[in-house]
Design an enzyme around this catalytic site. Structure first.
Site, PDB file in Angstrom:
ATOM      1  N   ARG A   1       0.822  -1.220   0.000  1.00  0.00           N
ATOM      2  CA  ARG A   1       0.000   0.000   0.000  1.00  0.00           C
ATOM      3  C   ARG A   1       0.851   1.263   0.000  1.00  0.00           C
ATOM      4  O   ARG A   1       0.457   2.269  -0.586  1.00  0.00           O
ATOM      5  CB  ARG A   1      -0.927  -0.002   1.203  1.00  0.00           C
ATOM      6  CG  ARG A   1      -2.057  -0.992   1.015  1.00  0.00           C
ATOM      7  CD  ARG A   1      -3.002  -0.942   2.172  1.00  0.00           C
ATOM      8  NE  ARG A   1      -4.145  -1.792   1.885  1.00  0.00           N
ATOM      9  CZ  ARG A   1      -4.997  -2.226   2.809  1.00  0.00           C
ATOM     10  NH1 ARG A   1      -4.817  -1.882   4.069  1.00  0.00           N
ATOM     11  NH2 ARG A   1      -6.007  -2.987   2.475  1.00  0.00           N
TER      12      ARG A   1
ATOM     13  N   LYS B   1     -19.986 -16.424   1.676  1.00  0.00           N
ATOM     14  CA  LYS B   1     -21.446 -16.341   1.810  1.00  0.00           C
ATOM     15  C   LYS B   1     -22.120 -15.526   0.736  1.00  0.00           C
ATOM     16  O   LYS B   1     -21.612 -14.504   0.307  1.00  0.00           O
ATOM     17  CB  LYS B   1     -21.777 -15.712   3.164  1.00  0.00           C
ATOM     18  CG  LYS B   1     -21.387 -16.573   4.349  1.00  0.00           C
ATOM     19  CD  LYS B   1     -22.315 -16.262   5.494  1.00  0.00           C
ATOM     20  CE  LYS B   1     -21.644 -16.008   6.796  1.00  0.00           C
ATOM     21  NZ  LYS B   1     -22.159 -14.884   7.540  1.00  0.00           N
TER      22      LYS B   1
ATOM     23  N   GLY C   1      -9.843  -8.782  -0.422  1.00  0.00           N
ATOM     24  CA  GLY C   1      -8.682  -9.096   0.409  1.00  0.00           C
ATOM     25  C   GLY C   1      -8.216 -10.536   0.265  1.00  0.00           C
ATOM     26  O   GLY C   1      -7.039 -10.801  -0.011  1.00  0.00           O
TER      27      GLY C   1
ATOM     28  N   GLY D   1     -13.229  -3.511   0.554  1.00  0.00           N
ATOM     29  CA  GLY D   1     -14.625  -3.079   0.690  1.00  0.00           C
ATOM     30  C   GLY D   1     -14.992  -1.962  -0.278  1.00  0.00           C
ATOM     31  O   GLY D   1     -16.104  -1.942  -0.808  1.00  0.00           O
TER      32      GLY D   1
HETATM   33  P1  ADP Z   1     -12.663 -11.614  -0.530  1.00  0.00           P
HETATM   34  O1  ADP Z   1     -11.945 -11.205   0.738  1.00  0.00           O
HETATM   35  O2  ADP Z   1     -11.710 -11.832  -1.665  1.00  0.00           O
HETATM   36  O3  ADP Z   1     -13.792 -10.683  -0.883  1.00  0.00           O
HETATM   37  P2  ADP Z   1     -14.377 -13.447   0.876  1.00  0.00           P
HETATM   38  O4  ADP Z   1     -13.978 -12.822   2.167  1.00  0.00           O
HETATM   39  O5  ADP Z   1     -15.746 -13.237   0.381  1.00  0.00           O
HETATM   40  O6  ADP Z   1     -13.322 -13.059  -0.270  1.00  0.00           O
HETATM   41  O7  ADP Z   1     -14.221 -15.030   0.978  1.00  0.00           O
HETATM   42  C1  ADP Z   1     -13.057 -15.666   1.386  1.00  0.00           C
HETATM   43  C2  ADP Z   1     -13.330 -16.817   2.293  1.00  0.00           C
HETATM   44  O8  ADP Z   1     -14.259 -17.743   1.756  1.00  0.00           O
HETATM   45  C3  ADP Z   1     -12.053 -17.598   2.538  1.00  0.00           C
HETATM   46  O9  ADP Z   1     -11.674 -17.463   3.889  1.00  0.00           O
HETATM   47  C4  ADP Z   1     -12.421 -19.031   2.175  1.00  0.00           C
HETATM   48  O10 ADP Z   1     -11.887 -19.991   3.075  1.00  0.00           O
HETATM   49  C5  ADP Z   1     -13.934 -19.020   2.247  1.00  0.00           C
HETATM   50  N1  ADP Z   1     -14.527 -20.087   1.438  1.00  0.00           N
HETATM   51  C6  ADP Z   1     -14.412 -20.291   0.111  1.00  0.00           C
HETATM   52  N2  ADP Z   1     -15.048 -21.416  -0.264  1.00  0.00           N
HETATM   53  C7  ADP Z   1     -15.579 -21.961   0.843  1.00  0.00           C
HETATM   54  C8  ADP Z   1     -16.363 -23.141   1.099  1.00  0.00           C
HETATM   55  N3  ADP Z   1     -16.701 -23.983   0.128  1.00  0.00           N
HETATM   56  N4  ADP Z   1     -16.739 -23.380   2.370  1.00  0.00           N
HETATM   57  C9  ADP Z   1     -16.387 -22.520   3.368  1.00  0.00           C
HETATM   58  N5  ADP Z   1     -15.671 -21.398   3.186  1.00  0.00           N
HETATM   59  C10 ADP Z   1     -15.268 -21.111   1.930  1.00  0.00           C
HETATM   60 MG    MG Z   2     -12.521 -11.414   2.818  1.00  0.00          MG
END
Ligand code: ADP
Ligand code: MG
Length: 389
Positions: free
Chosen positions: A34, A195, A344, A367
């Site tokens: 960063r 989710k 992230g 975010g």
């Molecule tokens: P980002 O930070 O890139 O926006 P998210 O925070 O939405 O991504 O999602 C990341 C998390 O989702 C990771 O910690 C990963 O372990 C979890 N994840 C991905 N697939 C699954 C799954 N099938 N079951 C449970 N957790 C999952």
């Molecule tokens: Mg995340």
């Protein structure tokens, strides 16, 4: 948007909002990404004879002075990267700051103390914003990662100083605007992560714009349920099944996994196996997309003109469940398309895969990137677009 290119900064006292919220261990910055990202803007201003004071938040001190969140380690790293002396002050407001700015010669870089030591920052208190602005001629915002928050140092201060975007913020806004308004087609989105409820607004906004949406990760489980598939003990949101069903009925461009890696639990890597998506054993959970899905996703992406990816395809933090995410990273990295990755965990996964260099744009906003793609107006940015009052 008004950018630093649109203003004369010679001899001006410039307050620059940067995102120096970096990880620190034992008094040293452990990841300077960063800080490096802000260097082009800072050098541009310095080369033109501006007098700079950089301001950022660091961690969550919640309006109080917390020694662990002082900016001193950042000052050392910034000085190393700019190859200049950086004077770090112990507050971000008050007469000592205004004096330092007045007496600092051109080419000097001041780093102000963590702005979140003051409760007025997160409250966007106008009096605090005015005090931040006092003594400066211009405000430059290069903290895209903080642009979705209406805080005193991102939004409030723009009411008191002529305000401009730095290069990092400008680049993020131009790339993400292109995705929303004029993507090269076909436009594909890959959405994963834990989710549905975290991503529903991004999904609905992007569905109005994309030609293809590939779903993976934990959130795809809810969509599999919507198709009547039993996902065993997988992470899923039964209360979102109706919504998922509606999306599937309305948007034929949504593609779901056809196979997956399952295990009885997160720690039972040894029992991991690949099954068809409609044959998840009742005592198992889906923890990654399977190899057939990776192949199918790679195939679908081949013609894309633009690809946006957010959210890992599985629990990539564990080797046994990382292949889906790495496979998709490989496919995306091999494309000629405009590829954009944000989020992230997605960026962490990409870095682990060693393929970051082959992505067209990595959106560092977290975010802020997602809120932008949800179609929201980011308060920090809106104020750089308006005619200023
Ligand atoms: P980002 O930070 O890139 O926006 P998210 O925070 O939405 O991504 O999602 C990341 C998390 O989702 C990771 O910690 C990963 O372990 C979890 N994840 C991905 N697939 C699954 C799954 N099938 N079951 C449970 N957790 C999952
Ligand atoms: Mg995340």
């Amino acid at each position: 948007m008004r950018t630093v290119r649109n203003c004369d900064v010679t001899n001006k006292k410039v307050l620059v909002r940067v995102d120096f919220n970096v990880p620190i261990e034992g008094g040293t910055v452990t990841d300077n990404t960063r800080i490096r990202a802000s260097v082009p803007t800072l050098e541009y201003l310095l080369e033109r004879g501006a007098r700079l004071a950089c301001i950022s938040h660091l961690g969550r001190p919640k309006g109080k002075v917390v020694d662990a969140y002082r900016m001193d380690p950042v000052a050392l790293e910034l000085s190393r990267l700019l190859n200049r002396k950086v004077v770090k002050l112990d507050d971000c407001v008050g007469d000592a700051v205004k004096e330092a700015v007045t007496f600092a010669g051109p080419g000097t870089v001041l780093l102000l103390e963590n702005v979140r030591f003051h409760p007025g920052e997160e409250k966007n208190d106008p009096a605090f914003a005015a005090e931040l602005a006092r003594g400066f001629d211009l405000f430059v915002n290069d903290a895209f990662g903080a642009a979705h928050r209406a805080h005193a140092s991102t939004e409030g201060v723009t009411h008191y100083l002529p305000s401009y975007a730095g290069f990092l913020l400008e680049k993020e806004v131009s790339v993400l605007s292109e995705l929303l308004n004029a993507p090269r087609r076909p436009f594909a989105a890959i959405i994963g992560g834990a989710k549905v409820s975290d991503k529903i607004e991004v999904i609905t906004n992007l569905l109005q714009r994309v030609d293809l949406m590939l779903l993976g990760g934990g959130m795809a489980n809810t969509f599999l349920m919507a198709k009547g598939i039993d996902v065993g003990r997988s992470l899923a949101e039964p209360d979102k099944v109706g919504l998922a069903r509606e999306i599937l009925a309305r948007h034929s461009q949504v593609v779901l996994p056809v196979d997956c890696v399952v295990a009885p639990s997160l720690d039972a890597d040894k029992e991991a196996r690949v099954v068809a998506a409609h044959q998840v054993p009742p005592e198992f959970m889906i923890l990654d997309i399977g190899p057939e899905t990776v192949k199918m996703f790679a195939d679908r992406l081949r013609r894309a003109g633009t690809v946006f990816w957010n959210g890992p395809m599985g629990v990539f933090e564990k080797d046994a469940f990382a292949m889906g995410t790495y496979g998709v990273a490989q496919a995306v990295a091999g494309l000629e398309a405009r590829t954009v990755v944000g989020g992230g965990d997605s960026i962490a996964a990409l870095q682990q895969s060693g393929l970051s260099d082959r992505i067209w744009h990595i959106s560092t906003g977290g975010g802020a990137s997602l809120e932008f793609l949800e179609g929201k107006v980011l308060p920090g940015i809106a104020r750089l677009e308006d005619e200023q009052s």
